[in-house]
Design an enzyme around this catalytic site. Structure first.
Site, PDB file in Angstrom:
ATOM      1  N   ASN A 146       0.851  -1.187   0.000  1.00  0.00           N
ATOM      2  CA  ASN A 146       0.000   0.000   0.000  1.00  0.00           C
ATOM      3  C   ASN A 146       0.893   1.244   0.000  1.00  0.00           C
ATOM      4  O   ASN A 146       1.720   1.429   0.895  1.00  0.00           O
ATOM      5  CB  ASN A 146      -0.906  -0.033   1.246  1.00  0.00           C
ATOM      6  CG  ASN A 146      -1.833   1.157   1.322  1.00  0.00           C
ATOM      7  OD1 ASN A 146      -1.420   2.284   1.073  1.00  0.00           O
ATOM      8  ND2 ASN A 146      -3.082   0.926   1.669  1.00  0.00           N
ATOM      9  N   HIS A 195       0.974   6.259   1.837  1.00  0.00           N
ATOM     10  CA  HIS A 195       1.682   7.230   2.682  1.00  0.00           C
ATOM     11  C   HIS A 195       2.918   7.828   2.025  1.00  0.00           C
ATOM     12  O   HIS A 195       3.499   8.773   2.550  1.00  0.00           O
ATOM     13  CB  HIS A 195       1.927   6.635   4.064  1.00  0.00           C
ATOM     14  CG  HIS A 195       0.603   6.365   4.727  1.00  0.00           C
ATOM     15  ND1 HIS A 195      -0.289   7.381   5.013  1.00  0.00           N
ATOM     16  CD2 HIS A 195      -0.028   5.210   5.053  1.00  0.00           C
ATOM     17  CE1 HIS A 195      -1.401   6.858   5.518  1.00  0.00           C
ATOM     18  NE2 HIS A 195      -1.262   5.549   5.550  1.00  0.00           N
ATOM     19  N   HIS A 200      -5.613   3.665  -1.599  1.00  0.00           N
ATOM     20  CA  HIS A 200      -6.934   4.075  -1.108  1.00  0.00           C
ATOM     21  C   HIS A 200      -7.205   5.489  -1.596  1.00  0.00           C
ATOM     22  O   HIS A 200      -6.530   6.432  -1.173  1.00  0.00           O
ATOM     23  CB  HIS A 200      -6.917   4.012   0.429  1.00  0.00           C
ATOM     24  CG  HIS A 200      -8.235   4.313   1.069  1.00  0.00           C
ATOM     25  ND1 HIS A 200      -8.414   4.231   2.433  1.00  0.00           N
ATOM     26  CD2 HIS A 200      -9.433   4.685   0.559  1.00  0.00           C
ATOM     27  CE1 HIS A 200      -9.673   4.530   2.736  1.00  0.00           C
ATOM     28  NE2 HIS A 200     -10.308   4.823   1.615  1.00  0.00           N
ATOM     29  N   ARG A 243      -9.265   8.332  -1.063  1.00  0.00           N
ATOM     30  CA  ARG A 243     -10.227   8.818  -0.067  1.00  0.00           C
ATOM     31  C   ARG A 243     -11.043   9.967  -0.625  1.00  0.00           C
ATOM     32  O   ARG A 243     -10.582  10.719  -1.478  1.00  0.00           O
ATOM     33  CB  ARG A 243      -9.482   9.285   1.194  1.00  0.00           C
ATOM     34  CG  ARG A 243      -9.092   8.149   2.104  1.00  0.00           C
ATOM     35  CD  ARG A 243      -8.436   8.696   3.365  1.00  0.00           C
ATOM     36  NE  ARG A 243      -8.303   7.660   4.355  1.00  0.00           N
ATOM     37  CZ  ARG A 243      -9.204   7.409   5.310  1.00  0.00           C
ATOM     38  NH1 ARG A 243     -10.282   8.145   5.427  1.00  0.00           N
ATOM     39  NH2 ARG A 243      -9.013   6.437   6.160  1.00  0.00           N
ATOM     40  N   ARG A 249      -6.724  12.924   0.805  1.00  0.00           N
ATOM     41  CA  ARG A 249      -5.632  13.342   1.704  1.00  0.00           C
ATOM     42  C   ARG A 249      -4.293  12.736   1.299  1.00  0.00           C
ATOM     43  O   ARG A 249      -3.250  13.250   1.643  1.00  0.00           O
ATOM     44  CB  ARG A 249      -5.954  12.998   3.160  1.00  0.00           C
ATOM     45  CG  ARG A 249      -5.925  11.533   3.461  1.00  0.00           C
ATOM     46  CD  ARG A 249      -6.127  11.265   4.929  1.00  0.00           C
ATOM     47  NE  ARG A 249      -7.476  11.558   5.357  1.00  0.00           N
ATOM     48  CZ  ARG A 249      -8.038  11.018   6.446  1.00  0.00           C
ATOM     49  NH1 ARG A 249      -7.334  10.208   7.213  1.00  0.00           N
ATOM     50  NH2 ARG A 249      -9.265  11.293   6.779  1.00  0.00           N
ATOM     51  N   GLU A 261      -8.730   0.627  -2.862  1.00  0.00           N
ATOM     52  CA  GLU A 261      -9.582   0.693  -1.670  1.00  0.00           C
ATOM     53  C   GLU A 261     -10.506   1.879  -1.828  1.00  0.00           C
ATOM     54  O   GLU A 261     -10.058   2.988  -2.167  1.00  0.00           O
ATOM     55  CB  GLU A 261      -8.726   0.866  -0.417  1.00  0.00           C
ATOM     56  CG  GLU A 261      -7.868  -0.350  -0.146  1.00  0.00           C
ATOM     57  CD  GLU A 261      -6.918  -0.138   1.016  1.00  0.00           C
ATOM     58  OE1 GLU A 261      -6.189  -1.088   1.328  1.00  0.00           O
ATOM     59  OE2 GLU A 261      -6.890   0.979   1.588  1.00  0.00           O
ATOM     60  N   THR A 265      -8.385   3.860   8.576  1.00  0.00           N
ATOM     61  CA  THR A 265      -9.621   3.082   8.536  1.00  0.00           C
ATOM     62  C   THR A 265      -9.792   2.339   9.856  1.00  0.00           C
ATOM     63  O   THR A 265      -9.145   1.328  10.108  1.00  0.00           O
ATOM     64  CB  THR A 265      -9.571   2.095   7.349  1.00  0.00           C
ATOM     65  OG1 THR A 265      -9.177   2.820   6.191  1.00  0.00           O
ATOM     66  CG2 THR A 265     -10.928   1.470   7.115  1.00  0.00           C
ATOM     67  N   GLU A 274     -11.353  -9.113   3.206  1.00  0.00           N
ATOM     68  CA  GLU A 274     -10.079  -8.794   3.849  1.00  0.00           C
ATOM     69  C   GLU A 274     -10.370  -8.600   5.333  1.00  0.00           C
ATOM     70  O   GLU A 274     -11.200  -7.760   5.714  1.00  0.00           O
ATOM     71  CB  GLU A 274      -9.467  -7.522   3.242  1.00  0.00           C
ATOM     72  CG  GLU A 274      -8.143  -7.165   3.918  1.00  0.00           C
ATOM     73  CD  GLU A 274      -7.308  -6.156   3.143  1.00  0.00           C
ATOM     74  OE1 GLU A 274      -7.400  -6.091   1.907  1.00  0.00           O
ATOM     75  OE2 GLU A 274      -6.554  -5.432   3.814  1.00  0.00           O
ATOM     76  N   HIS A 325      -3.836  -4.323   7.821  1.00  0.00           N
ATOM     77  CA  HIS A 325      -3.935  -3.091   8.607  1.00  0.00           C
ATOM     78  C   HIS A 325      -3.033  -3.164   9.827  1.00  0.00           C
ATOM     79  O   HIS A 325      -3.157  -4.060  10.651  1.00  0.00           O
ATOM     80  CB  HIS A 325      -5.364  -2.736   9.055  1.00  0.00           C
ATOM     81  CG  HIS A 325      -5.520  -1.247   9.234  1.00  0.00           C
ATOM     82  ND1 HIS A 325      -5.091  -0.607  10.366  1.00  0.00           N
ATOM     83  CD2 HIS A 325      -5.988  -0.291   8.417  1.00  0.00           C
ATOM     84  CE1 HIS A 325      -5.302   0.692  10.225  1.00  0.00           C
ATOM     85  NE2 HIS A 325      -5.835   0.915   9.053  1.00  0.00           N
TER      86      HIS A 325
HETATM   87  N1  PXP Z   1      -6.032  -3.047   4.074  1.00  0.00           N
HETATM   88  C1  PXP Z   1      -6.991  -2.087   4.043  1.00  0.00           C
HETATM   89  C2  PXP Z   1      -8.357  -2.471   3.575  1.00  0.00           C
HETATM   90  C3  PXP Z   1      -6.702  -0.759   4.406  1.00  0.00           C
HETATM   91  O1  PXP Z   1      -7.682   0.167   4.391  1.00  0.00           O
HETATM   92  C4  PXP Z   1      -5.386  -0.433   4.762  1.00  0.00           C
HETATM   93  C5  PXP Z   1      -5.049   0.981   5.100  1.00  0.00           C
HETATM   94  O2  PXP Z   1      -5.259   1.789   3.992  1.00  0.00           O
HETATM   95  C6  PXP Z   1      -4.422  -1.450   4.763  1.00  0.00           C
HETATM   96  C7  PXP Z   1      -4.780  -2.757   4.439  1.00  0.00           C
HETATM   97  C8  PXP Z   1      -2.995  -1.197   5.105  1.00  0.00           C
HETATM   98  O3  PXP Z   1      -2.879  -0.762   6.412  1.00  0.00           O
HETATM   99  P1  PXP Z   1      -1.484  -0.186   6.923  1.00  0.00           P
HETATM  100  O4  PXP Z   1      -1.196   1.033   6.097  1.00  0.00           O
HETATM  101  O5  PXP Z   1      -1.730   0.100   8.340  1.00  0.00           O
HETATM  102  O6  PXP Z   1      -0.457  -1.272   6.698  1.00  0.00           O
END
Ligand code: PXP
Length: 253
Positions: free
Chosen positions: A12, A15, A48, A50, A54, A75, A106, A156, A199
């Site tokens: 992901n 960030h 994601h 949003r 952001r 996402e 989330t 998930e 997550h």
């Molecule tokens: N899975 C989903 C569905 C998420 O919304 C997120 C966060 O965007 C993640 C995984 C990844 O989470 P993290 O960034 O905390 O590793």
């Protein structure tokens, strides 16, 4: 393609965009991060989009689709706007997540059980457009049953509460949540769902999740991008892949 004996890693890249947007310029570029993730053996890219943009922007999603060969997991909240974007972008997968403007991330899974009627047209539209739909849920029986009733191929499981409990040393609580994740994964697979998880996972917390029988994909972002500050993105992803591969006693294939 080499058969996977361990969960796939979806990286992901949200960030990277968070840091870019802190100054409003062009760098660091999340698409560059996706290229690096691909070279380092990531199995997919997750982003994601949003409502408040952001981090990831519409342009990022377009560029990811155009430039990256790996499967894209978008996402998204179940809103008309996001559905229009997803139908145009045609990502490999779409994971429907809950979204609140005021949240930092989330928080908790999607309450599928209370909004089956709202979600059904989103699931159907995405499926008919060739996108694999997943629902981001807590491993609760009513949520799993609601997911099955909607006919999604994937859920998930939200690992945030497990990761948080580990991070603050609440081992007993972490074990209880791990057991519910294991039970949810087993029940879901039995019903024909493909199980993903993610997550809040870190080098320290990923292995018990990777070891859950039948978990096919882990989506990890914030920790990898954070760790990249110290050791670089390539090393962070490589080490995460190694830990995932070794979780079941095998080495990286
Ligand atoms: N899975 C989903 C569905 C998420 O919304 C997120 C966060 O965007 C993640 C995984 C990844 O989470 P993290 O960034 O905390 O590793």
């Amino acid at each position: 393609m080499i058969p996977h004996t361990h969960p796939r890693l979806g990286v992901n890249i949200d960030h990277v965009a968070t840091i870019r947007n802190a100054r409003g310029g062009d760098y660091p570029d999340p698409v560059k991060a996706a290229h690096m993730a691909a070279k380092t053996g990531a199995d997919g890219i997750t982003a994601h989009l949003r409502e408040d943009r952001r981090h990831i922007t519409d342009r990022d999603i377009e560029r990811l689709g155009a430039e990256i060969d790996l499967p894209l997991n978008l996402e998204m909240a179940a809103t008309e706007e996001m559905l229009r974007i997803a139908l145009r972008a045609k990502p490999h997968a779409a994971c429907i997540v809950p979204e609140k403007r005021e949240e930092r991330t989330t928080e908790g899974g999607l309450d599928v059980a209370s909004q089956v009627d709202h979600l059904a047209p989103f699931v159907d539209a995405l499926k008919s457009n060739g996108t694999r739909v997943s629902l981001f849920i807590e491993p609760a029986q009513n949520q799993l049953e609601a997911a099955v009733s909607l006919g999604v191929p994937v859920v998930e499981l939200h690992t945030g509460a497990y990761a948080d409990a580990c991070n603050v040393g609440l081992q007993e609580k972490a074990m209880q949540i791990l057991q519910s994740l294991q039970a949810g994964a087993a029940w879901g697979q039995n019903e024909g769902l493909e199980i993903h998880a993610g997550h809040g996972l870190t080098f320290d917390t990923v292995q018990p999740i990777a070891r859950i029988p039948g978990v096919k994909e882990l989506n990890i972002g914030h920790f990898l991008i954070s760790e990249a500050i110290f050791c670089g993105l390539t090393d962070a992803i490589s080490h995460m892949r190694k830990l995932i591969a070794e979780a079941d006693g095998r080495s990286l294939s």
